[in-house]
Design an enzyme around this catalytic site. Structure first.
Site, short mmCIF file in Angstrom:
data_model
loop_
_atom_site.label_atom_id
_atom_site.label_comp_id
_atom_site.label_asym_id
_atom_site.label_seq_id
_atom_site.Cartn_x
_atom_site.Cartn_y
_atom_site.Cartn_z
N ASP A 129 2.21 -8.17 -7.35
CA ASP A 129 1.76 -6.84 -6.94
C ASP A 129 2.95 -6.05 -6.40
O ASP A 129 3.11 -5.83 -5.20
CB ASP A 129 0.67 -6.97 -5.87
CG ASP A 129 -0.04 -5.67 -5.58
OD1 ASP A 129 0.09 -4.73 -6.39
OD2 ASP A 129 -0.73 -5.59 -4.54
N GLY A 227 1.18 -0.84 -0.39
CA GLY A 227 2.52 -0.49 -0.85
C GLY A 227 3.52 -0.30 0.27
O GLY A 227 4.73 -0.22 0.02
#
Length: 281
Positions: A129, A227
């Site tokens: 990811d 993120g």
């Protein structure tokens, strides 16, 4: 106990034109022992002060989704893969504290259509990811500077027991319906992957991830933090990004379940290959 997993990025999204409306970009995906959910916030954190997190950026995804990220090298931003998957336009803001205050001095915003998702990204079990976003020009300002990444020699360090700091504009409680306008941060303790696996299962937790405890849900990440950077302070006093906000439990950010991150040290060569980042020995 078996539990759903929630990815912390896109679900904590607010519309670019109306931040009062929460607008998820990704549906929740089901996996054994969990459901990945893209979105997270900072729960129980403190407000950042000017210049404290010069590397922190906000990433708006196609004008609807919201993620965090970090400036890592010249005009490159490091973020979660699920913040890039399926999208074609990102608006990156650096040097901001209150995201809604468009008149903050030193604030810089640029748009780009250039991003690289890890070629082995797997949204089902939230593996690999990680992604990088290329900005059209150098990103500079009085409150903008890149964060350091781990040296190649630290790839085997598990960091268990270390205090790490995460920052972002994610939701500040499960009851919130939008991101937090103010940049916040909180300190968390890295736990073993074995402990994390008892919550999310071996199909999800592997060596490419690291987890932190949430003190019973009093402190954590949440929707909108996806993120964003998790950093430790090394012996020279400088912050080093060791994790990228990835996912948490679908039971809620305040559920007490661990928060999970992409382990940056495992991807140093990939980052270097896609950005030109000078790897530390």
């Amino acid at each position: 106990m078996r539990v759903l997993i929630v990815v912390l990025c896109f679900a904590a999204v607010a519309q670019a034109t109306s931040w009062a409306n929460l607008k998820p970009l990704h549906r929740v995906m089901h996996v054994k022992r969990g459901v990945p959910q893209y979105d997270r916030r900072i729960i129980g954190g403190e407000n950042a002060v000017e210049g404290q997190f010069k590397y922190q950026v906000a990433v708006q995804v196609e004008g609807a989704g919201f993620c965090g990220g970090s400036l890592i090298y010249e005009n490159y931003v490091l973020t979660a893969g699920h913040c890039v998957k399926g999208a074609n336009l990102w608006t990156v803001t650096g040097g901001a504290l209150n995201f809604l205050n468009l008149n903050e001095p030193g604030r810089v915003t640029v748009g780009t259509q250039n991003a690289t998702l890890h070629e082995n990204y797997n949204g089902l079990v939230i593996n690999n990811d990680i992604a990088v976003i290329r900005l059209p020009a150098g990103f500079t300002g009085p409150n903008i500077a890149p964060v350091r990444l781990p040296s190649a020699s630290t790839a085997s360090d598990d960091l268990v027991g270390q205090t790490a700091r995460v920052s972002g504009w994610g939701k500040s409680s499960d009851a919130s319906i939008t991101i937090n306008p103010d940049l916040k941060f909180v300190d968390l303790t890295v736990i073993t992957n074995e402990e994390c696996e008892t919550y999310y299962g071996s199909l999800v937790i592997n060596a490419n991830k690291l987890c932190v405890g949430t003190n019973g849900g009093i402190v954590s990440t949440c929707n909108g933090d996806s993120g964003g950077p998790l950093v430790i302070t090394e012996s020279d006093g400088e912050p080093t990004e060791v994790g990228i906000v990835s996912f948490g439990s679908s039971l809620g950010c305040e559920s007490g379940y661990p928060a999970a991150f992409t382990r940056v040290a495992n991807y140093i060569d990939w980052i270097a290959a896609n950005t030109g980042y000078p790897v530390r020995p």
